[in-house]
Design an enzyme around this catalytic site. Structure first.
Site, PDB file in Angstrom:
ATOM      1  CB  CYS A  93      -0.915  -0.118   1.094  1.00  0.00           C
ATOM      2  SG  CYS A  93      -2.273   1.081   1.078  1.00  0.00           S
ATOM      3  NE  ARG A 127      -9.265   5.702   3.558  1.00  0.00           N
ATOM      4  CZ  ARG A 127      -7.951   5.916   3.194  1.00  0.00           C
ATOM      5  NH1 ARG A 127      -7.961   7.357   2.887  1.00  0.00           N
ATOM      6  NH2 ARG A 127      -6.879   5.202   3.129  1.00  0.00           N
ATOM      7  CG  HIS A 203      -2.957  -3.290   4.350  1.00  0.00           C
ATOM      8  ND1 HIS A 203      -1.917  -2.954   4.818  1.00  0.00           N
ATOM      9  CD2 HIS A 203      -3.437  -2.449   3.581  1.00  0.00           C
ATOM     10  CE1 HIS A 203      -1.712  -1.566   4.647  1.00  0.00           C
ATOM     11  NE2 HIS A 203      -2.507  -1.316   3.882  1.00  0.00           N
TER      12      HIS A 203
END
Ligand code: GLN
Length: 252
Positions: A93, A127, A203
């Site tokens: 990320c 997001r 993640h």
């Protein structure tokens, strides 16, 4: 041999269990009787890349990326040389974004990247959050399947980013998104592979439930040291169950 892992900015970049990737590399090595050492490297710390087999850089918010970028730039020349020489790198990320040309934040300000890879990131208005399933790119799948007693075609993980990353035309993604957003929620790609560098938005952490991918990284690192011995197979029942459970939960 001893596997030496470098963990870049562990105090600044460690979102959604990123450190679990280090624990997985260590544990999977130790289960095979391979000694390991982890060097934590933060701002101002010295790092001799000739003594590192796998370099890990996790994710963080824009704020943290801004804090560390000056220090990262000082390491640019050495990092580039090591990457061209086949250093194994896993970047997640925010760490992934920093390998590219730049990350343009929502206000328009650009954080420069290392520029090693022809990719760039621009913050979107929304997001991109949630669980992700990725179908591995063909060659990558074949390579990981050769190493694993239980080959998996997918990667599972969790993403949370506003940055949208675009790959230059000569770069290969890690794979295609089956569920989730991946690089930019537009072109269906997720992550990047360049030589032994792997960048991804996943993640979760990534490696505990993707044991085939963890072993790919370990094998590449050993190969680079000239070790020809194949990794011994491990009992991955639990890891595979975690992986398959997530695939089923996300895809149905
Ligand atoms: N700051 C970046 C973004 O939001 C990276 C976030 C992360 O590492 N999870 O795009």
């Amino acid at each position: 041999m001893k596997l030496k892992i470098g963990h870049l900015y562990p105090d600044l970049l460690d979102l959604y269990g990123d450190r679990g990737n280090i624990l997985t590399l260590v544990q999977r090595s130790q289960w095979r009787g391979i000694e390991t050492g982890v060097q934590r490297v933060s701002i101002g710390d010295s790092l001799d890349l000739s003594k590192i087999d796998i370099l890990f850089i996790g994710g963080g918010s824009d704020r943290e990326q801004n804090i560390l970028v000056e220090d990262l730039m000082k390491r640019k020349r050495e990092l580039k040389a090591a990457i061209e020489d086949g250093l194994v790198v896993l970047a997640i990320c925010g760490g992934y974004q920093l390998l590219g040309q730049y990350y343009q934040m929502s206000g328009g300000k650009k954080i420069p990247g290392l520029g090693f890879l022809d990719l760039w990131t621009e913050a979107g208005s929304k997001r991109l959050i949630g669980n992700v399933v990725v179908k591995l790119e063909g060659r990558l799948y074949e390579q990981s399947a050769q190493l694993s007693s239980s080959p998996l075609e997918t990667l599972v993980g969790f993403e949370n980013h506003s940055g949208k990353t675009f790959l230059g035309k000569d770069l290969q993604p890690l794979g295609q998104v089956l569920h989730g957003n991946g690089n930019n929620s537009q072109d269906g790609t997720e992550g990047v592979r360049y030589k032994n560098v792997f960048g991804t938005y996943l993640h979760g952490p990534l490696l505990p439930k993707n044991p085939h991918f963890a072993d790919l990284l370990l094998s590449l690192a050993f190969e680079r040291t000239g070790t020809t011995k194949k990794l011994t197979a491990l009992d991955d029942q639990l890891e595979l169950l975690a992986h398959q459970t997530m695939v089923q939960r996300i895809m149905t």
